[in-house]
Design a protein around this motif. Structure first.
Motif, PDB file in Angstrom:
ATOM      1  N   VAL A   8       0.860  -1.189   0.000  1.00  0.00           N
ATOM      2  CA  VAL A   8       0.000   0.000   0.000  1.00  0.00           C
ATOM      3  C   VAL A   8       0.896   1.238   0.000  1.00  0.00           C
ATOM      4  O   VAL A   8       1.572   1.528   0.989  1.00  0.00           O
ATOM      5  CB  VAL A   8      -0.925   0.020   1.237  1.00  0.00           C
ATOM      6  CG1 VAL A   8      -1.912   1.174   1.128  1.00  0.00           C
ATOM      7  CG2 VAL A   8      -1.648  -1.302   1.401  1.00  0.00           C
ATOM      8  N   ASP A   9       0.904   1.970  -1.106  1.00  0.00           N
ATOM      9  CA  ASP A   9       1.778   3.140  -1.228  1.00  0.00           C
ATOM     10  C   ASP A   9       1.259   4.019  -2.355  1.00  0.00           C
ATOM     11  O   ASP A   9       0.851   3.505  -3.408  1.00  0.00           O
ATOM     12  CB  ASP A   9       3.222   2.700  -1.517  1.00  0.00           C
ATOM     13  CG  ASP A   9       4.238   3.765  -1.167  1.00  0.00           C
ATOM     14  OD1 ASP A   9       4.111   4.893  -1.670  1.00  0.00           O
ATOM     15  OD2 ASP A   9       5.162   3.465  -0.391  1.00  0.00           O
ATOM     16  N   ASP A  10       1.268   5.324  -2.160  1.00  0.00           N
ATOM     17  CA  ASP A  10       0.768   6.216  -3.210  1.00  0.00           C
ATOM     18  C   ASP A  10       1.843   6.546  -4.240  1.00  0.00           C
ATOM     19  O   ASP A  10       1.556   7.232  -5.224  1.00  0.00           O
ATOM     20  CB  ASP A  10       0.205   7.503  -2.602  1.00  0.00           C
ATOM     21  CG  ASP A  10       1.263   8.337  -1.896  1.00  0.00           C
ATOM     22  OD1 ASP A  10       2.177   7.733  -1.287  1.00  0.00           O
ATOM     23  OD2 ASP A  10       1.163   9.570  -1.920  1.00  0.00           O
ATOM     24  N   GLU A  11       3.062   6.065  -4.033  1.00  0.00           N
ATOM     25  CA  GLU A  11       4.145   6.315  -4.987  1.00  0.00           C
ATOM     26  C   GLU A  11       4.394   5.072  -5.842  1.00  0.00           C
ATOM     27  O   GLU A  11       4.824   4.034  -5.327  1.00  0.00           O
ATOM     28  CB  GLU A  11       5.432   6.680  -4.250  1.00  0.00           C
ATOM     29  CG  GLU A  11       5.315   7.923  -3.383  1.00  0.00           C
ATOM     30  CD  GLU A  11       6.602   8.186  -2.613  1.00  0.00           C
ATOM     31  OE1 GLU A  11       7.685   7.840  -3.129  1.00  0.00           O
ATOM     32  OE2 GLU A  11       6.521   8.697  -1.492  1.00  0.00           O
ATOM     33  N   CYS A  34      -1.916  -1.406  -3.882  1.00  0.00           N
ATOM     34  CA  CYS A  34      -2.905  -0.344  -3.754  1.00  0.00           C
ATOM     35  C   CYS A  34      -2.231   1.017  -3.642  1.00  0.00           C
ATOM     36  O   CYS A  34      -1.214   1.154  -2.951  1.00  0.00           O
ATOM     37  CB  CYS A  34      -3.791  -0.586  -2.534  1.00  0.00           C
ATOM     38  SG  CYS A  34      -4.686  -2.159  -2.574  1.00  0.00           S
ATOM     39  N   ARG A  35      -2.844   2.024  -4.271  1.00  0.00           N
ATOM     40  CA  ARG A  35      -2.287   3.369  -4.265  1.00  0.00           C
ATOM     41  C   ARG A  35      -2.867   4.241  -3.147  1.00  0.00           C
ATOM     42  O   ARG A  35      -2.428   5.363  -2.947  1.00  0.00           O
ATOM     43  CB  ARG A  35      -2.559   4.038  -5.623  1.00  0.00           C
ATOM     44  CG  ARG A  35      -1.862   3.361  -6.802  1.00  0.00           C
ATOM     45  CD  ARG A  35      -0.403   3.753  -6.877  1.00  0.00           C
ATOM     46  NE  ARG A  35      -0.262   5.179  -7.042  1.00  0.00           N
ATOM     47  CZ  ARG A  35      -0.325   5.816  -8.208  1.00  0.00           C
ATOM     48  NH1 ARG A  35      -0.551   5.133  -9.324  1.00  0.00           N
ATOM     49  NH2 ARG A  35      -0.157   7.131  -8.279  1.00  0.00           N
ATOM     50  N   ASP A  36      -3.862   3.723  -2.409  1.00  0.00           N
ATOM     51  CA  ASP A  36      -4.436   4.502  -1.310  1.00  0.00           C
ATOM     52  C   ASP A  36      -5.037   3.561  -0.264  1.00  0.00           C
ATOM     53  O   ASP A  36      -5.247   2.374  -0.506  1.00  0.00           O
ATOM     54  CB  ASP A  36      -5.499   5.480  -1.819  1.00  0.00           C
ATOM     55  CG  ASP A  36      -6.645   4.782  -2.517  1.00  0.00           C
ATOM     56  OD1 ASP A  36      -7.445   4.123  -1.833  1.00  0.00           O
ATOM     57  OD2 ASP A  36      -6.729   4.884  -3.762  1.00  0.00           O
ATOM     58  N   ASN A  39      -8.723   1.703  -1.010  1.00  0.00           N
ATOM     59  CA  ASN A  39      -8.662   0.480  -1.812  1.00  0.00           C
ATOM     60  C   ASN A  39      -8.047  -0.662  -1.014  1.00  0.00           C
ATOM     61  O   ASN A  39      -8.490  -1.811  -1.098  1.00  0.00           O
ATOM     62  CB  ASN A  39      -7.865   0.714  -3.099  1.00  0.00           C
ATOM     63  CG  ASN A  39      -8.659   1.486  -4.139  1.00  0.00           C
ATOM     64  OD1 ASN A  39      -9.873   1.366  -4.208  1.00  0.00           O
ATOM     65  ND2 ASN A  39      -7.974   2.292  -4.943  1.00  0.00           N
ATOM     66  N   ASP A  55       2.660   2.409   3.526  1.00  0.00           N
ATOM     67  CA  ASP A  55       3.187   3.773   3.548  1.00  0.00           C
ATOM     68  C   ASP A  55       2.459   4.555   4.648  1.00  0.00           C
ATOM     69  O   ASP A  55       1.240   4.485   4.774  1.00  0.00           O
ATOM     70  CB  ASP A  55       2.956   4.433   2.188  1.00  0.00           C
ATOM     71  CG  ASP A  55       3.644   5.791   2.075  1.00  0.00           C
ATOM     72  OD1 ASP A  55       4.480   6.108   2.948  1.00  0.00           O
ATOM     73  OD2 ASP A  55       3.340   6.523   1.118  1.00  0.00           O
ATOM     74  N   MET A  58      -0.140   9.072   3.280  1.00  0.00           N
ATOM     75  CA  MET A  58      -0.816   8.990   1.987  1.00  0.00           C
ATOM     76  C   MET A  58      -1.987   9.965   1.988  1.00  0.00           C
ATOM     77  O   MET A  58      -2.502  10.322   3.054  1.00  0.00           O
ATOM     78  CB  MET A  58      -1.339   7.564   1.746  1.00  0.00           C
ATOM     79  CG  MET A  58      -0.261   6.503   1.637  1.00  0.00           C
ATOM     80  SD  MET A  58      -0.971   4.857   1.301  1.00  0.00           S
ATOM     81  CE  MET A  58      -1.827   4.531   2.845  1.00  0.00           C
ATOM     82  N   PRO A  59      -2.422  10.420   0.825  1.00  0.00           N
ATOM     83  CA  PRO A  59      -3.583  11.311   0.776  1.00  0.00           C
ATOM     84  C   PRO A  59      -4.838  10.566   1.228  1.00  0.00           C
ATOM     85  O   PRO A  59      -4.958   9.358   1.056  1.00  0.00           O
ATOM     86  CB  PRO A  59      -3.666  11.696  -0.709  1.00  0.00           C
ATOM     87  CG  PRO A  59      -2.918  10.620  -1.428  1.00  0.00           C
ATOM     88  CD  PRO A  59      -1.839  10.177  -0.510  1.00  0.00           C
ATOM     89  N   THR A  62      -4.483   7.927   6.148  1.00  0.00           N
ATOM     90  CA  THR A  62      -3.055   7.619   6.291  1.00  0.00           C
ATOM     91  C   THR A  62      -2.869   6.141   6.622  1.00  0.00           C
ATOM     92  O   THR A  62      -3.815   5.437   6.987  1.00  0.00           O
ATOM     93  CB  THR A  62      -2.426   8.455   7.413  1.00  0.00           C
ATOM     94  OG1 THR A  62      -2.965   8.021   8.683  1.00  0.00           O
ATOM     95  CG2 THR A  62      -2.693   9.931   7.212  1.00  0.00           C
TER      96      THR A  62
END
Length: 239
Positions: A8-11, A34-36, A39, A55, A58-59, A62
């Motif tokens: 799980v990381d937005d980068e 997952c980017r957020d 999800n 992460d 995250m937007p 968190t």
């Protein structure tokens, strides 16, 4: 047995790095990326996950907020560029905390911790195969000598740990099974049984009397361990 994993990381680059590192571990089964946090939350509700690379910042939700929202969270390795989140991460019982950019040698150390802990978990799961409880009929199936013995949970007075074995005390006999007491503790209904000592689990309704230091069952005093005193008193007083 594969370790089911989610990243799980937005980068995107951070996900790529972790995924590439994980290719070196045949024990890992990557279930999702997952980017957020939203999800990730849905994935965690739909799949059994053993390990999560998470992460912190995250937007939206968190990583810390996501972890706190989970009733039965998987093992977690936090990943972030912000070292000041480390203390909070470990307070949430994270396996490790990796700072970005993540170096391979540091990643390997974190995975060593995971594999060690998962190995212990798998041993417990294997042990449970020799002691299975039916929630419907409340029977415990114990491996005794070379046979599997069916025991009515209501007939158990107490369980005593003796090295690598447990003694299951019934009214008219004692069963000896090669088993860890912690495995039976997980299997027995908590509303009926209480761990009062590292070596003793008691059936609450079989207690004749209790003191601050011991319980009395069938005329025998069983000690209450110092580390179990609060738990024992709560069980006994509520019942």
């Amino acid at each position: 047995m594969k370790i089911r994993t989610i990243i799980v990381d937005d980068e995107p680059h951070a996900i790529e790095v972790i995924e590439k590192y994980l290719e070196n571990f045949q024990e890992i089964s990557l279930v999702a990326k997952c980017r957020d946090g939203i999800n990730a939350f849905h994935v965690l509700q739909q799949h059994t996950i053993d390990l999560m690379f998470l992460d912190v910042k995250m937007p939206g939700i968190t990583g810390v907020e996501l972890l706190k929202s989970l009733k039965n969270p998987p093992k977690v390795i936090f990943t972030t560029a912000y070292s000041d989140y480390a203390i909070e991460g470990f307070e949430l019982d994270a396996v490790d905390y990796l700072l970005k950019p993540i170096a391979l040698n540091r990643f390997l150390k974190a995975m060593d911790k995971v594999l060690a802990s998962m190995g212990a978990r798998q041993q417990i799961m294997l042990a449970k195969e020799t002691a299975v409880i039916s929630d419907v009929n409340k029977f415990l199936f114990l491996r005794v000598d070379r046979k599997t013995v069916k025991v009515n949970v209501k007939d158990i007075y107490w369980i005593e740990s003796v090295k690598d074995y447990v003694k299951v005390i019934l009214e008219d006999k004692v069963l000896l099974s090669k088993q860890k007491i912690s495995v039976l503790e997980d299997l027995l209904p908590e509303e009926q049984f209480c761990r009062i000592h590292k070596s003793f689990i008691i059936s609450i309704d079989k207690v004749d009397a209790y003191y601050s230091y011991a319980v009395e069952i069938m005329g025998k005093q069983l000690p209450i361990g110092r580390n179990y005193k609060l738990q024992a008193m709560k069980c006994l007083q509520e019942n």
